[in-house]
Write a protein that holds these residues in place. Structure first.
Motif, PDB file in Angstrom:
ATOM      1  N   HIS A 211       0.846  -1.198   0.000  1.00  0.00           N
ATOM      2  CA  HIS A 211       0.000   0.000   0.000  1.00  0.00           C
ATOM      3  C   HIS A 211       0.880   1.246   0.000  1.00  0.00           C
ATOM      4  CE1 HIS A 211      -2.985   2.949   1.276  1.00  0.00           C
ATOM      5  NE2 HIS A 211      -3.928   2.069   0.960  1.00  0.00           N
ATOM      6  N   ASP A 214       2.099   2.638   3.203  1.00  0.00           N
ATOM      7  CA  ASP A 214       2.910   1.778   4.071  1.00  0.00           C
ATOM      8  C   ASP A 214       4.297   1.493   3.503  1.00  0.00           C
ATOM      9  OD1 ASP A 214       0.694   1.707   5.641  1.00  0.00           O
ATOM     10  OD2 ASP A 214       0.137  -0.361   5.212  1.00  0.00           O
ATOM     11  N   ARG A 237      -0.104  -3.165   4.853  1.00  0.00           N
ATOM     12  CA  ARG A 237      -1.194  -3.449   3.921  1.00  0.00           C
ATOM     13  C   ARG A 237      -0.640  -3.713   2.523  1.00  0.00           C
ATOM     14  NH1 ARG A 237      -4.329   1.986   5.018  1.00  0.00           N
ATOM     15  NH2 ARG A 237      -2.135   2.575   5.273  1.00  0.00           N
ATOM     16  N   THR A 238      -1.330  -4.585   1.812  1.00  0.00           N
ATOM     17  CA  THR A 238      -0.986  -4.863   0.426  1.00  0.00           C
ATOM     18  C   THR A 238      -2.206  -4.598  -0.451  1.00  0.00           C
ATOM     19  OG1 THR A 238      -1.635  -7.197   0.538  1.00  0.00           O
ATOM     20  CG2 THR A 238       0.642  -6.641   1.148  1.00  0.00           C
ATOM     21  N   VAL A 239      -1.937  -4.253  -1.693  1.00  0.00           N
ATOM     22  CA  VAL A 239      -3.008  -4.015  -2.666  1.00  0.00           C
ATOM     23  C   VAL A 239      -2.964  -5.149  -3.678  1.00  0.00           C
ATOM     24  CG1 VAL A 239      -3.991  -2.417  -4.340  1.00  0.00           C
ATOM     25  CG2 VAL A 239      -2.737  -1.534  -2.351  1.00  0.00           C
ATOM     26  N   ILE A 245      -7.795  -4.553  -0.449  1.00  0.00           N
ATOM     27  CA  ILE A 245      -6.747  -4.299   0.538  1.00  0.00           C
ATOM     28  C   ILE A 245      -6.650  -5.492   1.490  1.00  0.00           C
ATOM     29  CG2 ILE A 245      -5.893  -2.719   2.308  1.00  0.00           C
ATOM     30  CD1 ILE A 245      -6.031  -1.514  -0.467  1.00  0.00           C
TER      31      ILE A 245
END
Length: 506
Positions: A211, A214, A237-239, A245
């Motif tokens: 993210h 982050d 967090r990752t997208v 998310i």
């Protein structure tokens, strides 16, 4: 001073000879004895020779007579040949050294045997070589077997590690700092929403899936772990490719060379999205619980004040107050069973009027309607006050008395029927029959409480707690119109509540 010999005949201070079981394929008894004599000259091994002469005996020995540490075979036999024996041995006992001890000369035979997997080739005319060849073959076999055992143990350990990682849904990763090359497992890639680990070959490609808010934190934590040698432990967090998310927890540690320079990092990753959502839900529930406790305490305080004010005497206060608290507790019990997701109007009505419904003196009916928690509690308390009044003074005190509670959903263009509830009949309320609520909104819920067959009703000279709760509390809480009438034939009440997310048809 002479050597000290132990009870087994070994020189003190020396290791006893290692046992070695030998399978000897030889049809000549004289040659077999010659082989045994040369083996006895190898003093660091104790040889146990098992001799066979035929093809079937050799196959039986290889199949059932093992384990053997060494196979010695003649090259040419009456019903068998050494190359066939070699093929059988390589298939059944691939780790056991196989040495030809042959009377046949010829470099071609030796080369062909070595190509087929023989360990060595000794000509009987030079039998003295047998000692050197056997000792070397046993040492090499021991080293090979130890290495194979270590590899097997390593493979088994890696398999257990993979199983543990997969069981724990942990992904593994390795980062080479000099090139930023990244190697990840399938689970690690899946934690980023990717099906192929090759989609993130470098650290830069990994950052593309972090993210944006982050990324700096992620890079800072990695740099700090490398420079300080402290463990890496962070959440970010990752997208995913679909835009959703997700949360990932990463743990690892830097790897250093012999000079203390960092050369890489390795660790594991875990998808913690469900945990994060659970934590968010828990926080919301705690906030909601805090809000509900405050509201409940405020309601209890209000009930206590109003009941005390309306009680004819101090002695009458406890019974009235406890009755209302029980009604409040019943509503809370129902909502708790529904996980505080609200309740239906039918459930609230049945809960309040259950003793009288079973006696056949109360009729309840209407279309399915969903109520949120606050509306459900308010209506339950209102129904409780009406039912208590009917049981003490109204229709339910007479044998033929009855109560009808029904409701309907009216559209904005409709006007709810007044059912005789008018100002002239003792009505008092917060509106004029609910027309405003229906016209200004997207429809309304209209509830009617009607008593009949009881003693003549005498309008009260002052409003008690129940009347004020219905006329003022409901009107304020439900943002609707309430009309309460003490008619001679029986008490009547009409509630007009605008439809909304708090009050909605099923």
């Amino acid at each position: 001073m002479g050597q000290v010999i132990d009870a087994a005949g070994n020189t003190a201070g020396q290791d006893p000879p290692a046992p070695c079981r030998v399978l000897l394929l030889e049809d000549s008894g004289m040659d077999a004895d010659l082989v045994r004599e040369h083996l006895r000259m190898i003093d660091d091994h104790a040889f146990d020779v098992h001799r066979v002469e035929t093809r079937q005996a050799f196959i039986d020995a290889v199949t059932d007579g093992g384990p053997f540490d060494l196979i010695l075979s003649d090259f040419d036999l009456p019903d068998f040949d050494g190359m066939s024996a070699l093929a059988i041995a390589r298939d059944r006992l691939p780790r056991v050294p196989f040495i030809f001890v042959s009377g046949m000369l010829g470099e071609e035979n030796a080369i062909e045997a070595l190509k087929k997997g023989a360990t060595d080739y000794v000509v009987k005319l030079r039998m003295e070589r047998l000692q050197v060849v056997v000792r070397r073959a046993l040492i090499e076999a021991r080293d090979r077997n130890e290495l194979a055992d270590k590899r097997a143990a390593l493979a088994e350990s890696e398999a257990r590690l993979r199983f543990a990682l997969e069981a724990g849904r942990l992904g593994s990763w390795e980062l080479t700092l000099a090139t930023n090359r990244l190697r990840v497992s399938s689970i690690c890639a899946a934690n980023l929403g990717l099906a192929d680990p090759a989609d993130i070959p470098t650290y830069e490609r990994l950052l593309e899936h972090v993210h944006p808010d982050d990324r700096e934190h992620q890079k800072t934590m990695v740099r700090q772990a490398v420079s300080s040698g402290s463990p890496l432990d962070m959440e970010y967090r990752t997208v995913w490719p679909d835009g959703s998310i997700h949360w990932v927890q990463v743990r690892g540690r830097a790897v250093y060379d012999k000079d203390g320079a960092p050369i890489g990092m390795a660790g594991v990753s875990l998808n913690i999205t469900d945990r994060k959502k659970a934590e968010e839900r828990q926080l919301l529930l705690l906030e909601e619980l805090n809000h509900r406790v405050k509201n409940t305490l405020a309601m209890v305080q209000s009930i206590a004040k109003q009941t005390l004010r309306a009680a004819p005497s101090v002695e009458a206060f406890p019974d009235a107050f406890q009755s209302r608290l029980r009604a409040l507790a019943q509503a809370h019990d129902l909502l708790t069973r529904r996980h505080w997701q609200g309740a239906s109007l039918s459930e609230i009505a049945a809960l309040t009027l259950e003793p009288h419904v079973h006696a056949g003196r109360v009729k309840v009916g209407g279309p399915p309607v969903n109520l949120t928690t606050g509306v459900a509690v308010s209506l339950h308390l209102a129904f409780h006050e009406l039912a208590t009044n009917a049981a003490k003074y109204g229709a339910l005190t007479a044998e033929n008395g009855r109560v009808d509670l029904d409701w309907e959903i009216v559209k904005p263009e409709q006007t709810p029927v007044r059912d005789g509830v008018s100002q002239s009949s003792g009505q008092a309320g917060s509106g004029q029959g609910g027309g405003r609520s229906v016209r200004d909104g997207g429809g309304a819920l209209v509830l009617r409480w009607r008593e009949s067959g009881g003693p003549p009703v005498v309008p009260p000279t002052r409003r008690g707690f129940g009347s004020r709760l219905i006329e003022r509390g409901l009107a304020h809480e439900l943002e609707g119109d309430v009309a309460l009438a003490f008619e001679t034939a029986g008490v009547r009440c009409r509630l007009v509540i605008p439809l909304s997310s708090r009050v909605s048809p099923q």
